[in-house]
Design an enzyme around this catalytic site. Sequence first.
Site, PDB file in Angstrom:
ATOM      1  CG  ASP A 154      39.308  83.167  40.035  1.00 47.63           C
ATOM      2  OD1 ASP A 154      40.408  83.878  40.117  1.00 47.63           O
ATOM      3  OD2 ASP A 154      38.561  83.490  38.825  1.00 47.63           O
TER       4      ASP A 154
ATOM      5  CG  ASN B 261      33.230  83.589  28.754  1.00 45.17           C
ATOM      6  OD1 ASN B 261      33.340  84.091  29.761  1.00 45.17           O
ATOM      7  ND2 ASN B 261      33.320  82.345  28.950  1.00 45.17           N
TER       8      ASN B 261
ATOM      9  CD  GLU C 208      33.889  80.140  31.962  1.00 45.83           C
ATOM     10  OE1 GLU C 208      33.506  81.246  31.612  1.00 45.83           O
ATOM     11  OE2 GLU C 208      35.099  79.519  32.088  1.00 45.83           O
TER      12      GLU C 208
END
Length: 242
Positions: A67, A137, A144
């Site tokens: 990324d 997370n 995400e």
Amino acid sequence: MRVVVNPDYETLSEEAAEIIAKAVLGKPTLTLGLPTGSTPLGMYDALIRKHRSEALDFSGVRTFNLDEYAGISPDHPQSFHGYMRTRFFNLVNLLRKNIHIPDGSPDIDATVEADRYESAIIEAGGIDLLIVGIGGNGHIAFNEPGSPFDSRTRVVALAPETIQKVTKEFGSSEGIPRTAITMGIGTILDARRILLLASGAAKADMVRRAMRDRVTDAVPASALQLHSNVIAILDEAASAKL
Ligand code: GLP
């Protein structure tokens, strides 16, 4: 998922580098998927040592990073281009033409760049060995929570907690990226082999949720349970809640 628990961060880093070195020796034209973050720093150091002292040869290896921030130039010191140059690429004998990272330059259309990147991975014949960390997370790369498991390389919005972490790393509140170009979960799951690295007590809950609990898009890393060739390389602290 095979799990290897190491006593500490040092041995975790050595273990990961050893697996990569064996893969490169077995296939000198290996296609390698690479992460950023603090977790793989020790692994990159160990690979650099293997290059220097054992002549580990990267000249045939192709790399694809997971990324990059969107709207951040490759020259920016906090870009993943910058990270990779200073921590790994400039310190081993990888050839410039074999290195791939999404280009997040502000003057480039990020959506077009994401599609180009996905095609480049396919043209290279796919990824042989992909190394991935896990976000606080549960994200993998910048997928995400809520990311579809069949997603491909695309532009994504960073979660608020990710933006908080990035703000600390940038050391200023200006010019903080809010979007990124990331390999999708589908892109990641297409890799033939995956190494998941996690270190430290702060990751222990998320490691359990990703590896042992229900597979759910609320925990993107849990998608790795769907892959048949994943090795999780942990230290004792990260494995404490398994
Ligand atoms: C970033 C990267 C992820 C990485 C995560 C964890 O968000 N995009 O690929 O896994 O950070 O980082 P750290 O290793 O610093 O905990």
